[in-house]
Motif scaffolding. Sequence first.
Motif, PDB file in Angstrom:
ATOM      1  N   UNK A 266      -6.746   1.255   7.943  1.00  0.00           N
ATOM      2  CA  UNK A 266      -5.890   1.778   9.020  1.00  0.00           C
ATOM      3  C   UNK A 266      -4.463   1.963   8.508  1.00  0.00           C
ATOM      4  N   UNK A 267      -3.974   0.980   7.769  1.00  0.00           N
ATOM      5  CA  UNK A 267      -2.599   1.069   7.254  1.00  0.00           C
ATOM      6  C   UNK A 267      -2.446   2.285   6.356  1.00  0.00           C
TER       7      UNK A 267
ATOM      8  N   UNK B 157      -8.701 -13.122  13.898  1.00  0.00           N
ATOM      9  CA  UNK B 157      -8.242 -12.317  12.750  1.00  0.00           C
ATOM     10  C   UNK B 157      -8.243 -10.839  13.129  1.00  0.00           C
ATOM     11  N   UNK B 158      -9.275 -10.450  13.861  1.00  0.00           N
ATOM     12  CA  UNK B 158      -9.393  -9.057  14.273  1.00  0.00           C
ATOM     13  C   UNK B 158      -8.240  -8.670  15.207  1.00  0.00           C
TER      14      UNK B 158
ATOM     15  N   UNK C 278     -12.426  -7.596   8.704  1.00  0.00           N
ATOM     16  CA  UNK C 278     -11.256  -7.241   9.495  1.00  0.00           C
ATOM     17  C   UNK C 278     -10.139  -6.718   8.609  1.00  0.00           C
TER      18      UNK C 278
ATOM     19  N   UNK D 240       0.809  -1.210   0.000  1.00  0.00           N
ATOM     20  CA  UNK D 240       0.000   0.000   0.000  1.00  0.00           C
ATOM     21  C   UNK D 240       0.845   1.263   0.000  1.00  0.00           C
ATOM     22  N   UNK D 241       2.124   1.135   0.377  1.00  0.00           N
ATOM     23  CA  UNK D 241       2.905   2.345   0.612  1.00  0.00           C
ATOM     24  C   UNK D 241       3.078   3.200  -0.641  1.00  0.00           C
TER      25      UNK D 241
ATOM     26  N   UNK E 256       4.174  -6.614   9.172  1.00  0.00           N
ATOM     27  CA  UNK E 256       5.073  -6.732   8.020  1.00  0.00           C
ATOM     28  C   UNK E 256       6.187  -5.714   8.117  1.00  0.00           C
ATOM     29  N   UNK E 257       7.371  -6.172   7.794  1.00  0.00           N
ATOM     30  CA  UNK E 257       8.494  -5.251   7.824  1.00  0.00           C
ATOM     31  C   UNK E 257       8.435  -4.345   6.608  1.00  0.00           C
ATOM     32  N   UNK E 258       8.760  -3.089   6.845  1.00  0.00           N
ATOM     33  CA  UNK E 258       8.804  -2.132   5.750  1.00  0.00           C
ATOM     34  C   UNK E 258      10.222  -2.143   5.195  1.00  0.00           C
TER      35      UNK E 258
ATOM     36  N   UNK F 142       3.796  10.500   9.940  1.00  0.00           N
ATOM     37  CA  UNK F 142       5.056   9.978   9.403  1.00  0.00           C
ATOM     38  C   UNK F 142       5.489  10.803   8.198  1.00  0.00           C
TER      39      UNK F 142
ATOM     40  N   UNK G 222       4.786  -2.552  10.197  1.00  0.00           N
ATOM     41  CA  UNK G 222       3.508  -1.856  10.268  1.00  0.00           C
ATOM     42  C   UNK G 222       2.572  -2.648  11.167  1.00  0.00           C
ATOM     43  N   UNK G 223       1.325  -2.228  11.223  1.00  0.00           N
ATOM     44  CA  UNK G 223       0.435  -2.846  12.202  1.00  0.00           C
ATOM     45  C   UNK G 223       0.047  -4.275  11.846  1.00  0.00           C
ATOM     46  N   UNK G 224       0.317  -4.701  10.618  1.00  0.00           N
ATOM     47  CA  UNK G 224       0.098  -6.110  10.302  1.00  0.00           C
ATOM     48  C   UNK G 224       1.314  -6.935  10.716  1.00  0.00           C
TER      49      UNK G 224
ATOM     50  N   UNK H 208      -4.827  -3.804  17.426  1.00  0.00           N
ATOM     51  CA  UNK H 208      -6.072  -4.499  17.146  1.00  0.00           C
ATOM     52  C   UNK H 208      -6.723  -3.817  15.949  1.00  0.00           C
ATOM     53  N   UNK H 209      -7.517  -4.599  15.174  1.00  0.00           N
ATOM     54  CA  UNK H 209      -8.208  -3.997  14.032  1.00  0.00           C
ATOM     55  C   UNK H 209      -9.203  -2.934  14.490  1.00  0.00           C
TER      56      UNK H 209
ATOM     57  N   UNK I 256      -8.259  -3.211   8.322  1.00  0.00           N
ATOM     58  CA  UNK I 256      -6.808  -3.133   8.491  1.00  0.00           C
ATOM     59  C   UNK I 256      -6.159  -2.344   7.355  1.00  0.00           C
TER      60      UNK I 256
ATOM     61  N   UNK J 257       2.080   6.722  16.361  1.00  0.00           N
ATOM     62  CA  UNK J 257       2.687   7.766  15.538  1.00  0.00           C
ATOM     63  C   UNK J 257       2.216   9.126  16.036  1.00  0.00           C
TER      64      UNK J 257
ATOM     65  N   UNK K  49      -5.336 -10.102  15.144  1.00  0.00           N
ATOM     66  CA  UNK K  49      -4.046 -10.322  14.482  1.00  0.00           C
ATOM     67  C   UNK K  49      -3.585  -9.044  13.789  1.00  0.00           C
ATOM     68  N   UNK K  50      -3.424  -8.022  14.565  1.00  0.00           N
ATOM     69  CA  UNK K  50      -3.101  -6.695  14.069  1.00  0.00           C
ATOM     70  C   UNK K  50      -2.582  -5.958  15.298  1.00  0.00           C
TER      71      UNK K  50
ATOM     72  N   UNK L 128       8.547   7.175   1.583  1.00  0.00           N
ATOM     73  CA  UNK L 128       7.791   6.399   0.612  1.00  0.00           C
ATOM     74  C   UNK L 128       7.935   6.996  -0.779  1.00  0.00           C
TER      75      UNK L 128
END
Lengths: 329, 653
Positions: A207-208, B619-620, A200, A177-178, B471-473, B642, B467-469, B626-627, A204, B638, B622-623, B647
């Motif tokens: 939010x991201x 799943x909710x 969900x 998404x970035x 995942x590494x940026x 940012x 990020x909130x999932x 939280x989602x 997410x 933040x 898993x963030x 980016x």
Amino acid sequence: MTTTTDVSIAIPDVAEKWGGGINEVTIGATADSGGSRGSTVTIGGSKAVPFMSFEGSLGCKPAIAVEVWDIAPDALPPQLSEAYGDSLNSPGAWAKKAVEFGAELICLRLMGAHPDVADKSPDDCAAAVKEVLQAVDVPLIIWGCDVDEKDNQILPAVSSAANGENCLIGTAKEKNYRTLVAVCLADGHKLLAESPLDINIAKQVNILCSDAGYPLENIVVFPTTGALGYGIEYVYSIQERGRLAGLSGDKQLSQPVLCNVGYEAWRVKEAKDPPFDCVTDENRDQWGVMWEASTGVVLLQSGVELLVMRHPKAIEYINEAIKRFLPDK
Amino acid sequence: MSKKCKVHFVPDDITVEVPVGSTLLAAANAAGVYVNSLCGGDGVCGRCRVILRSGKTTGESTEYFTHDEIRAGYILACEARAESDVEVEIPPETRQTQTAPEHEKLKSEVPQLKDLSRGAQRQIKLAPLMQKHYVELPKPTLENNVSDLQRLEQELHKVVPAEGFQMGLKVTRRLPKILRDADWKLTAITGHRGPLTEIVSVESGDTRRRNMCIAVDIGTTTVVCHLVDLRDGQTLGQEAKYNSQANYGADVIRRIIHASTPDGEKALREAIVGDINELIHGLTRRYHLTQNDISFISAAGNTTMLHLLLGLPSENIRKEPYVGVAYRLPAFRAAEMGLHINPRGLLYCLPCVAGFVGADTVSGIYASGMCTSDDVRMLIDIGTNGEIVVGNKEFLVCASASAGPAFEGAECKCGMRATAGAIDHIRLHDADHVMSYSTIGSSPPLGFSGTGYVNMIAEMLRAGVIDKTGRMNPDASKTQLRESEFGELEYLVIPAAQTGNGKDITVSQGDVKNILRAKAAIYAAATVLLRSLDMSFSDLTEILVAGAFGNFLNVDNAVCIGLLPDISPERLRFVGNSSLAGAKLAALCCDCYDEIFNIADRTTYFELSTQPDFMDEFVSASFFPHTNTELFPSVNLFPKMPKIPKTQSSRKE
């Protein structure tokens, strides 16, 4: 048994009161606001469940976008290739045809950029966008080729080519998404956020994107869909759940929704080559049209604001349906 | 007779003779040398790394090693088979410090009776499960010629408020001689047996001075013993060590699987019995006691651990519908289990509720005092299985969610148990620089403890590395982010030159996902359990966090990653090892012991796997955090917007 007596019962007011509402998102920019479009399209804005006007404002009329590719598809069902004819060979001509068929927006899919199709360069993609912008004056939805790495190369170029046109560009995904957020912010476009039929994950992604600096109110959600007969009930229930949450005040689910009706409907064999006994040579061509229209009508009723369609006849049906659902608009 | 060969382990300098073709892991087990292994010898975890210094082995694979390591002789102990006399070096990362976690040692204060009373919110009356009574019996005469046993019982009745007594045959046989040799002056050891009292043993003279017990918490990872003086309820000291069953797998499921193999059950039982005996020996030596002075053991642990200790078949715990053999057991003769205390001494096991809710949880419910209050509290016991209890004096409901061993440092690339060298606190200055960190025992860093991971993940979120999932940026850091040998992104935290084992300490993409799943399981379980009660976190007076992990957890960071709910810090309380506290309360007070059994009866087990909304909640959750961001209003990762240039730079690529 009692005999009938004169009883008057007031009918209870069953209308739900909703605390939230769906954001309005405008796509396209006219000359006044720095673009070159003849008109803009605004979607969303409802404060009630779909078509229940007694509960609250229904917001804007659902809009129809028509799908155009930057490259002539090599396996389009004959019903579609006949409808569009030679125009399929040029995105500009195709877009013109689409507008004739009733497109309020053009949804330009950059399938030619797909590494397995023609692996077109960012410049080629930007040229296709410019061609469509010149050919028609309706607002534009620009859609990558669904390969993340390639999208990250082409979308900055096409975004820049459509600078100021306030397009809707997609898709931003949970895993990617970035880049899109950055280019949409830089060039003033709306953002299409994709999620795999999961509330969900839809939240997410929103939010991201907003963490990355993109305003939540400029996002349109693409929750992915299926066609009639391929789990549309599930699609409906997920869409309904999300919509009710949005109406109840969940800001992360207050975005208008886009669905890819034509693409989904024309993928299934019932549309392309119906395997039913009742299919005759006379009605064979109608199946795909009806499949697309029926899928669209179901999604309309689930609250979808923006339908991306293909066949002119299906577009007619949907327009008719919208008129009947919303006689005042 | 098969041929034998010698396996010599360094630095332990222990040699063991095994049949040719034995795996080095089997040899290590036979020698009592600890070799780290998560999978218990399936060749899949890659943890049992050892170095072959001399001799010949076969069967090793190379997939877990770099070229340099292969040249250095690295092999997996579970795959390599000794073909000749061999010398094997166990490198630091594969070794385990066989002493208690440093935290346990540093905590000089062991909870005393008054602390326990406060925790359980009641005054505990000292009435141990086993007591010593000194009696002087009237000698038999022609007028008073009741039997020896009756004579003893009559005298005991004056001091013991029991409905009746029972005595085993062995003691009864010895009774006349002891009575007469002791000139009718003797000490009777009585044991609590529900409404009855067992006269467990009789000793000549007054031995009341020496009446001790052991309270033990048998954790999947750590075994902790407290030595308690039953005269005044004071805890004299504690010893802890790692559960040697870890050699057969890190989690209960692997141990159950191992227990259902031929000889597996025996090996696991002997491992845990050996551990408890070792701790008892350490304590008796330190306090100049004999094993006769230890009258009984009060044991808490999860259902599987108690099954394995007692030698009960555990395989059905693993299979739906997850049924154990027995959850409420009477006291057994400890000697039957091979435990080294007074040969007549008893082993009291606290009751379990279900296959995955054990005596540790029940014991925790009691010791935390949640079961005696009007206020509704939640108890979260964070371990390999996260157990969650909600309730008060009216009701108690519990659920269990498999969180995986990530919070115990396992199954993460640089994860380790909370021993010397484990990073527990860390701060990042920005995505490129570590600002500060501390390790347990201030040793050179070897890896992350569970607490360390919680802090690290929170810092990586703040620095924008993930990020909130989770995942590494890839653009976050040019210097610290790289691709690992397995092709995933990893974040270099501390370079090899500064670590205790000469290896980089990293956090991989997979590690972050492991932590994310673990915290999501616990949070989702708590949410679903509360919802089934039509409640929310705001309805809880307090949330009690138990487990050794709980004592040292940074609350802000635990909330930041969404492991604990976002409630005001005053409503979060760490209760430490509540399982052990409960075992000790039971030991010191018969009424407490009986009440703990009541609690087990009163606790309703709530099966999460049949809840349709559990997966959705998972799943909710898993963030990070939280989602549903509105659930974590105080988490603001933040504070400033940012910067976009980062980016934008990717646009030019």
